[in-house]
Design a protein around this motif. Structure first.
Motif, mmCIF file in Angstrom:
data_model
loop_
_atom_site.group_PDB
_atom_site.id
_atom_site.type_symbol
_atom_site.label_atom_id
_atom_site.label_comp_id
_atom_site.label_asym_id
_atom_site.label_seq_id
_atom_site.Cartn_x
_atom_site.Cartn_y
_atom_site.Cartn_z
ATOM 1 N N ALA A 168 1.851 -1.094 -1.961
ATOM 2 C CA ALA A 168 1.485 -1.864 -3.152
ATOM 3 C C ALA A 168 2.708 -2.550 -3.749
ATOM 4 C CB ALA A 168 0.824 -0.950 -4.183
ATOM 5 N N LEU A 169 3.824 -1.845 -3.772
ATOM 6 C CA LEU A 169 5.065 -2.432 -4.314
ATOM 7 C C LEU A 169 5.552 -3.575 -3.427
ATOM 8 C CD1 LEU A 169 6.906 0.845 -5.387
ATOM 9 C CD2 LEU A 169 5.909 -0.887 -6.885
ATOM 10 N N SER A 170 5.347 -3.463 -2.110
ATOM 11 C CA SER A 170 5.723 -4.554 -1.203
ATOM 12 C C SER A 170 4.882 -5.798 -1.476
ATOM 13 C CB SER A 170 5.547 -4.111 0.247
ATOM 14 O OG SER A 170 6.404 -3.035 0.563
ATOM 15 N N ILE A 171 3.598 -5.605 -1.768
ATOM 16 C CA ILE A 171 2.710 -6.728 -2.081
ATOM 17 C C ILE A 171 3.165 -7.417 -3.353
ATOM 18 C CG2 ILE A 171 0.353 -7.342 -2.749
ATOM 19 C CD1 ILE A 171 -0.590 -5.037 -0.915
ATOM 20 N N VAL A 172 3.518 -6.623 -4.372
ATOM 21 C CA VAL A 172 3.996 -7.198 -5.635
ATOM 22 C C VAL A 172 5.302 -7.953 -5.403
ATOM 23 C CG1 VAL A 172 4.863 -6.653 -7.944
ATOM 24 C CG2 VAL A 172 2.862 -5.477 -7.062
ATOM 25 N N GLY A 173 6.186 -7.365 -4.596
ATOM 26 C CA GLY A 173 7.470 -8.007 -4.321
ATOM 27 C C GLY A 173 7.336 -9.321 -3.581
ATOM 28 N N ALA A 174 6.200 -9.529 -2.900
ATOM 29 C CA ALA A 174 5.984 -10.772 -2.154
ATOM 30 C C ALA A 174 5.628 -11.933 -3.064
ATOM 31 C CB ALA A 174 4.883 -10.568 -1.113
ATOM 32 N N GLY A 175 5.307 -11.652 -4.338
ATOM 33 C CA GLY A 175 4.969 -12.731 -5.264
ATOM 34 C C GLY A 175 3.592 -13.308 -5.009
ATOM 35 N N ASP A 176 3.434 -14.612 -5.276
ATOM 36 C CA ASP A 176 2.126 -15.261 -5.145
ATOM 37 C C ASP A 176 1.963 -16.015 -3.830
ATOM 38 O OD1 ASP A 176 1.311 -14.404 -7.676
ATOM 39 O OD2 ASP A 176 2.307 -16.084 -8.658
ATOM 40 N N SER A 177 2.970 -15.982 -2.983
ATOM 41 C CA SER A 177 2.899 -16.702 -1.716
ATOM 42 C C SER A 177 2.015 -15.956 -0.723
ATOM 43 C CB SER A 177 4.305 -16.865 -1.133
ATOM 44 O OG SER A 177 4.254 -17.296 0.208
ATOM 45 N N ASP A 178 0.959 -16.635 -0.242
ATOM 46 C CA ASP A 178 0.074 -16.016 0.754
ATOM 47 C C ASP A 178 0.849 -15.621 2.005
ATOM 48 O OD1 ASP A 178 -2.056 -16.305 -0.922
ATOM 49 O OD2 ASP A 178 -2.836 -18.122 0.026
ATOM 50 N N GLU A 179 1.759 -16.499 2.414
ATOM 51 C CA GLU A 179 2.535 -16.227 3.626
ATOM 52 C C GLU A 179 3.411 -14.994 3.452
ATOM 53 O OE1 GLU A 179 5.830 -18.447 6.509
ATOM 54 O OE2 GLU A 179 4.824 -19.560 4.909
ATOM 55 N N ALA A 180 4.058 -14.886 2.264
ATOM 56 C CA ALA A 180 4.922 -13.724 2.006
ATOM 57 C C ALA A 180 4.102 -12.438 1.938
ATOM 58 C CB ALA A 180 5.694 -13.929 0.704
ATOM 59 N N ILE A 181 2.904 -12.508 1.361
ATOM 60 C CA ILE A 181 2.034 -11.331 1.271
ATOM 61 C C ILE A 181 1.597 -10.884 2.657
ATOM 62 C CG2 ILE A 181 -0.232 -10.525 0.500
ATOM 63 C CD1 ILE A 181 0.131 -12.233 -2.004
ATOM 64 N N ALA A 188 4.334 -3.658 6.713
ATOM 65 C CA ALA A 188 3.784 -2.346 6.372
ATOM 66 C C ALA A 188 3.029 -1.760 7.564
ATOM 67 C CB ALA A 188 2.867 -2.458 5.154
ATOM 68 N N TYR A 189 2.328 -2.613 8.309
ATOM 69 C CA TYR A 189 1.596 -2.158 9.493
ATOM 70 C C TYR A 189 2.564 -1.687 10.575
ATOM 71 C CZ TYR A 189 -1.180 -2.291 13.755
ATOM 72 O OH TYR A 189 -1.773 -1.959 14.944
ATOM 73 N N GLU A 190 3.592 -2.497 10.828
ATOM 74 C CA GLU A 190 4.540 -2.169 11.897
ATOM 75 C C GLU A 190 5.340 -0.912 11.571
ATOM 76 O OE1 GLU A 190 6.851 -5.702 12.344
ATOM 77 O OE2 GLU A 190 5.272 -6.797 13.428
ATOM 78 N N SER A 191 5.577 -0.648 10.269
ATOM 79 C CA SER A 191 6.342 0.538 9.884
ATOM 80 C C SER A 191 5.461 1.781 9.789
ATOM 81 C CB SER A 191 7.030 0.307 8.536
ATOM 82 O OG SER A 191 6.072 0.150 7.499
ATOM 83 N N GLY A 192 4.137 1.589 9.929
ATOM 84 C CA GLY A 192 3.229 2.726 9.881
ATOM 85 C C GLY A 192 2.745 3.083 8.495
ATOM 86 N N ARG A 193 3.125 2.286 7.468
ATOM 87 C CA ARG A 193 2.681 2.586 6.097
ATOM 88 C C ARG A 193 1.233 2.189 5.870
ATOM 89 N NH1 ARG A 193 6.608 -0.638 2.556
ATOM 90 N NH2 ARG A 193 6.728 -1.909 4.433
ATOM 91 N N LEU A 194 0.754 1.205 6.619
ATOM 92 C CA LEU A 194 -0.631 0.743 6.513
ATOM 93 C C LEU A 194 -1.251 0.728 7.899
ATOM 94 C CD1 LEU A 194 -0.759 -2.264 3.997
ATOM 95 C CD2 LEU A 194 -1.845 -0.039 3.752
ATOM 96 N N ARG A 195 -2.266 1.552 8.094
ATOM 97 C CA ARG A 195 -2.937 1.595 9.379
ATOM 98 C C ARG A 195 -4.442 1.800 9.161
ATOM 99 N NH1 ARG A 195 0.475 2.577 13.880
ATOM 100 N NH2 ARG A 195 2.189 1.103 13.568
ATOM 101 N N GLY A 196 -5.238 1.362 10.110
ATOM 102 C CA GLY A 196 -6.668 1.632 10.088
ATOM 103 C C GLY A 196 -7.367 1.149 8.834
ATOM 104 N N GLN A 197 -8.106 2.056 8.194
ATOM 105 C CA GLN A 197 -8.918 1.715 7.031
ATOM 106 C C GLN A 197 -8.062 1.250 5.860
ATOM 107 O OE1 GLN A 197 -12.300 1.579 6.938
ATOM 108 N NE2 GLN A 197 -11.978 0.625 4.949
#
Length: 300
Positions: A168-181, A188-197
């Motif tokens: 969630a903090l990474s999403i906030v840090g990306a700002g409003d740019s769709d590309e950055a988000i 997050a996916y590659e680091s294993g923080r976000l997977r599956g559901q």
């Protein structure tokens, strides 16, 4: 024990002399169960209050723990309730009440986390809040960061366990740019923080955050502002832009569908390709696609 070092005293306290300092809403079914249990077997655990002097001389009390039990007694028509009387400051009473809510984990996320923000506004640093509530300092600091940015949707998602706090903090840090988000999601996916559901939940929350805003009016009261002609125009313009975006997405999806249909028509016109599919048991298409690939009926 209380602040003066004296043990708490059990007393019968008039209900109308008790003030709730940290009220919260309750699930009706759960509340009815509390009322039913108290009616059937009585109060198993007394509430906790702290006394306060008043100018009129009438004894008053602040509720520290036991709001559900207090409301249940009131609903049953009782005028007094067993209570442990302790001597604590207003701030300690608030913290004790908040800590009980955190331990129960039954209050709504934003009510719970608004309590953390309340402590910060009272001058407590994240470390002190963590020590008093039993939460980790990293969690407290992260939640305060999300609340500071008005990210109520992300706060709710974190508290419900839909997405981890660091994502969630990474999403906030990306700002409003769709590309950055999207980049933040990929990392997050590659680091294993976000997977599956959780990854699917994160994408859904980001889409709602983009179209409906960061705050969640259903869960947190929002300040009502006067409606003016300029605000109506801005609202209309935002809605028009949102509708245009939806149309563009629909047109893009339609173009991709037409491309897929055209490609399938060419492939199914190749007898060798069809024979290969039949050998693998894959010669049929979903009805939606079949009706477009073969407008006059199914393939031969």
């Amino acid at each position: 024990m209380n602040q003066s070092g004296q043990p708490a005293k059990l007393r019968m306290i008039p209900i109308d002399q008790i003030e709730v300092i940290n009220p919260r809403e309750r699930n009706n079914r759960v509340f009815e169960e509390i009322v039913g249990n108290i009616k059937a077997i009585g109060l198993k655990k007394p509430i906790v209050v702290t006394p306060r002097a008043t100018a009129s001389g009438i004894e008053r009390y602040l509720l520290v723990c036991g709001e559900g039990r207090l409301k249940a007694f009131r609903a049953l028509g009782e005028t007094t309730i067993p209570a442990l009387v302790v001597s604590v400051s207003d701030e300690d009473a608030f913290i004790m009440s908040l800590t009980e809510n955190i331990a129960r984990r039954q209050c709504r996320p934003l009510e719970l986390l608004a309590g953390i923000r309340d402590l910060q506004e009272r001058g407590y640093a994240p470390r002190a809040i963590a020590e008093k509530t039993g939460l980790t300092m990293q969690y407290v600091q992260g939640i305060l960061t999300l609340l500071h940015h008005g990210e109520e949707r992300l706060v709710i998602a974190v508290e419900k366990g839909q997405i981890p706090l660091n994502a969630a903090l990474s999403i906030v840090g990306a700002g409003d740019s769709d590309e950055a988000i999207q980049t933040a999601l990929q990392e997050a996916y590659e680091s294993g923080r976000l997977r599956g559901q959780q990854l699917l939940d994160a994408r859904r929350i980001i889409e709602r955050r983009k179209t409906l805003g960061r705050s969640s009016a259903r869960n947190m009261p929002r300040k009502v502002t006067d409606v003016t002609s300029s605000s109506l125009v801005r609202t209309y313009q935002r809605e028009v832009e949102r509708q245009k975006t939806m149309v563009r997405k629909a047109e893009f999806t339609q173009q991709r569908l037409l491309f897929v249909v055209g490609a399938l028509r060419q492939l199914f016109a190749n007898e060798n390709f069809v024979n290969l599919l039949r050998a693998e048991g894959l010669a049929t298409l979903p009805k939606y696609l079949a009706e477009r690939v073969w407008p006059g009926g199914s393939s031969a």
